[in-house]
Design a protein around this motif. Structure first.
Motif, PDB file in Angstrom:
ATOM      1  N   GLU A 229      15.896  39.724  28.483  1.00  0.00           N
ATOM      2  CA  GLU A 229      14.931  38.772  29.040  1.00  0.00           C
ATOM      3  C   GLU A 229      14.446  39.183  30.424  1.00  0.00           C
ATOM      4  O   GLU A 229      13.335  38.880  30.813  1.00  0.00           O
ATOM      5  N   GLY A 230      15.272  39.890  31.190  1.00  0.00           N
ATOM      6  CA  GLY A 230      14.924  40.201  32.562  1.00  0.00           C
ATOM      7  C   GLY A 230      13.937  41.335  32.735  1.00  0.00           C
ATOM      8  O   GLY A 230      13.549  41.642  33.864  1.00  0.00           O
ATOM      9  N   LEU A 231      13.496  41.965  31.644  1.00  0.00           N
ATOM     10  CA  LEU A 231      12.602  43.107  31.757  1.00  0.00           C
ATOM     11  C   LEU A 231      11.149  42.637  31.817  1.00  0.00           C
ATOM     12  O   LEU A 231      10.708  41.818  31.016  1.00  0.00           O
ATOM     13  N   GLY A 232      10.390  43.176  32.788  1.00  0.00           N
ATOM     14  CA  GLY A 232       8.997  42.805  32.953  1.00  0.00           C
ATOM     15  C   GLY A 232       8.149  43.224  31.768  1.00  0.00           C
ATOM     16  O   GLY A 232       8.475  44.161  31.032  1.00  0.00           O
ATOM     17  N   GLU A 233       7.007  42.565  31.591  1.00  0.00           N
ATOM     18  CA  GLU A 233       6.155  42.802  30.424  1.00  0.00           C
ATOM     19  C   GLU A 233       5.644  44.237  30.353  1.00  0.00           C
ATOM     20  O   GLU A 233       5.650  44.866  29.294  1.00  0.00           O
ATOM     21  N   LEU A 234       5.204  44.785  31.476  1.00  0.00           N
ATOM     22  CA  LEU A 234       4.697  46.146  31.465  1.00  0.00           C
ATOM     23  C   LEU A 234       5.812  47.164  31.259  1.00  0.00           C
ATOM     24  O   LEU A 234       5.592  48.229  30.682  1.00  0.00           O
ATOM     25  N   GLU A 235       7.004  46.855  31.728  1.00  0.00           N
ATOM     26  CA  GLU A 235       8.146  47.728  31.452  1.00  0.00           C
ATOM     27  C   GLU A 235       8.434  47.749  29.952  1.00  0.00           C
ATOM     28  O   GLU A 235       8.751  48.794  29.379  1.00  0.00           O
ATOM     29  N   LYS A 236       8.336  46.604  29.319  1.00  0.00           N
ATOM     30  CA  LYS A 236       8.620  46.531  27.884  1.00  0.00           C
ATOM     31  C   LYS A 236       7.702  47.441  27.079  1.00  0.00           C
ATOM     32  O   LYS A 236       8.132  48.118  26.151  1.00  0.00           O
ATOM     33  N   ILE A 237       6.405  47.430  27.413  1.00  0.00           N
ATOM     34  CA  ILE A 237       5.455  48.149  26.575  1.00  0.00           C
ATOM     35  C   ILE A 237       5.281  49.619  26.969  1.00  0.00           C
ATOM     36  O   ILE A 237       4.564  50.347  26.301  1.00  0.00           O
ATOM     37  N   THR A 238       5.952  50.040  28.037  1.00  0.00           N
ATOM     38  CA  THR A 238       5.860  51.454  28.424  1.00  0.00           C
ATOM     39  C   THR A 238       7.181  52.212  28.264  1.00  0.00           C
ATOM     40  O   THR A 238       7.176  53.432  28.191  1.00  0.00           O
ATOM     41  N   ARG A 239       8.286  51.522  28.194  1.00  0.00           N
ATOM     42  CA  ARG A 239       9.576  52.204  28.084  1.00  0.00           C
ATOM     43  C   ARG A 239       9.788  52.809  26.709  1.00  0.00           C
ATOM     44  O   ARG A 239       9.382  52.266  25.686  1.00  0.00           O
ATOM     45  N   GLY A 240      10.478  53.945  26.712  1.00  0.00           N
ATOM     46  CA  GLY A 240      10.894  54.561  25.471  1.00  0.00           C
ATOM     47  C   GLY A 240      12.216  53.995  25.005  1.00  0.00           C
ATOM     48  O   GLY A 240      12.929  53.311  25.756  1.00  0.00           O
ATOM     49  N   PRO A 241      12.596  54.282  23.768  1.00  0.00           N
ATOM     50  CA  PRO A 241      13.817  53.690  23.196  1.00  0.00           C
ATOM     51  C   PRO A 241      15.108  54.222  23.791  1.00  0.00           C
ATOM     52  O   PRO A 241      16.156  53.600  23.643  1.00  0.00           O
ATOM     53  N   LEU A 242      15.056  55.366  24.484  1.00  0.00           N
ATOM     54  CA  LEU A 242      16.269  55.967  25.045  1.00  0.00           C
ATOM     55  C   LEU A 242      16.301  55.900  26.569  1.00  0.00           C
ATOM     56  O   LEU A 242      17.075  56.603  27.202  1.00  0.00           O
ATOM     57  N   ALA A 243      15.488  55.040  27.149  1.00  0.00           N
ATOM     58  CA  ALA A 243      15.436  54.930  28.608  1.00  0.00           C
ATOM     59  C   ALA A 243      16.806  54.592  29.187  1.00  0.00           C
ATOM     60  O   ALA A 243      17.537  53.756  28.650  1.00  0.00           O
ATOM     61  N   VAL A 244      17.140  55.256  30.286  1.00  0.00           N
ATOM     62  CA  VAL A 244      18.380  54.989  31.028  1.00  0.00           C
ATOM     63  C   VAL A 244      17.994  54.310  32.327  1.00  0.00           C
ATOM     64  O   VAL A 244      17.195  54.838  33.101  1.00  0.00           O
TER      65      VAL A 244
END
Length: 337
Positions: A229-244
């Motif tokens: 829930e704490g992830l921003g909207e733009l972070e959600k749609i730009t992050r890859g599935p293996l982001a650290v």
């Protein structure tokens, strides 16, 4: 130096309010998130991390040395890569943040290698960041590799970002994705994009490297990620599935492990970048990749803007995000720029 390549903060918010925020460019290529006046910044871990045995200056110098070597290796392997002095910052330019010198070595390879943007960025005592955006002639992932240091804490972000929409922003906390009952036939398209990424890039070799490296780190806390829930909207749609995205004490051991991981992942990226098997066939694939990349890069700028204003403050964050993002509207198609 000109930093007008990226829209000003106010212009960006107006644009996002008018157009909505979506990871896919074509109207039918992905569900669009609800428009918002401003994206919520990523929420840092609530855990307080005690400082370690290394000072910020020494850590950044070590990272800068490693990052310079990495960029040098890339330049040696990709002869087309050329400096962009008009979008770079040298120490002599006098650009500082809170008294800390900022240097940015910008470069690109708009020819056959088709590297759209390389930003080798250092903020003295505070940050080491390497950003690589690829042009539309290939499906090689974009690379984001960034370290923040503040008050004895090291925050590390690493991401190899897919070049096609795979609905990763819709992944829940358990790693599940919505199926055809929710997305209809698009679910198969998004599943295909995820499989393509996993087969070519998100391999067991990469996953093992990430897991083994993180396991070596001391005192790690995990920051909000996909499905949280704490992830921003733009972070959600730009992050890859293996982001650290993790934080830890600033220790010499942690810094050494992070440097080693960053070098190895950059080397993997370079191997993909010079492998012709990842090149798109001429025509529609290149054009659709360019359209997708253009909108995606704008969203990456918005996410970075949130991150940098949160860490450096509004004024410095806006300036640095624009400089680090590079041109948002250049046409890197088969050698034009």
């Amino acid at each position: 130096k000109s930093i007008s390549a990226a829209p000003f903060f106010e212009e960006y918010l107006k644009q996002r309010a008018n157009e909505g925020t979506t990871a896919a460019v074509a109207a039918d290529s992905a569900p669009a998130p609800a428009p918002a006046a401003a994206a919520a910044p990523s929420t840092p871990s609530a855990t307080t991390i005690a400082g370690g045995d290394m000072d910020a200056a020494s850590a950044i110098i070590a990272m800068e040395t490693s990052q310079s070597k990495t960029v040098g290796d890339i330049a040696a392997a990709i002869p087309d890569l050329a400096p962009k002095p008009d979008q770079s910052y040298e120490t002599s330019d006098g650009y500082t943040i809170s008294g800390n010198a900022v240097t940015l070595q910008a470069s690109d390879a708009p020819g056959p290698a088709n590297v759209a943007w390389v930003s080798d960025l250092i903020v003295e005592n505070a940050m080491s960041s390497l950003t690589i955006f690829n042009g539309p002639l290939s499906d090689v992932p974009h690379l984001i590799s960034r370290c923040f240091i503040k008050e004895g804490e090291l925050s590390f972000f690493l991401d190899l970002r897919p070049r096609a929409y795979g609905a990763h922003d819709l992944r829940d906390a358990d790693g599940n994705y919505p199926g055809p009952d929710t997305l209809g036939r698009k679910a198969f398209e998004y599943s295909g994009a995820r499989k393509d990424y996993d087969t070519k890039f998100g391999t067991e070799e990469l996953i093992s490297l990430l897991n083994e490296s993180v396991a070596k780190l001391e005192g790690v806390t995990t920051n909000p990620g996909l499905g949280d829930e704490g992830l921003g909207e733009l972070e959600k749609i730009t992050r890859g599935p293996l982001a650290v995205d993790i934080s830890m004490p600033l220790t010499s051991s942690n810094v050494a492990t992070i440097i080693d991981l960053r070098e190895k992942v950059a080397s993997m990226w370079l191997g993909w970048a010079i492998d012709d098997s990842h090149t798109h066939k001429p025509g529609a694939p290149v054009n659709s990749q360019y359209v997708y990349d253009t909108k995606y890069k704008q969203n990456c700028y918005g996410a970075l803007l949130d991150t940098y204003t949160d860490f450096f403050g509004q004024a410095d964050g806006v300036t640095l995000a624009a400089a680090d993002s590079g041109p948002l509207d250049e046409a890197y198609v088969g050698g034009g720029s």
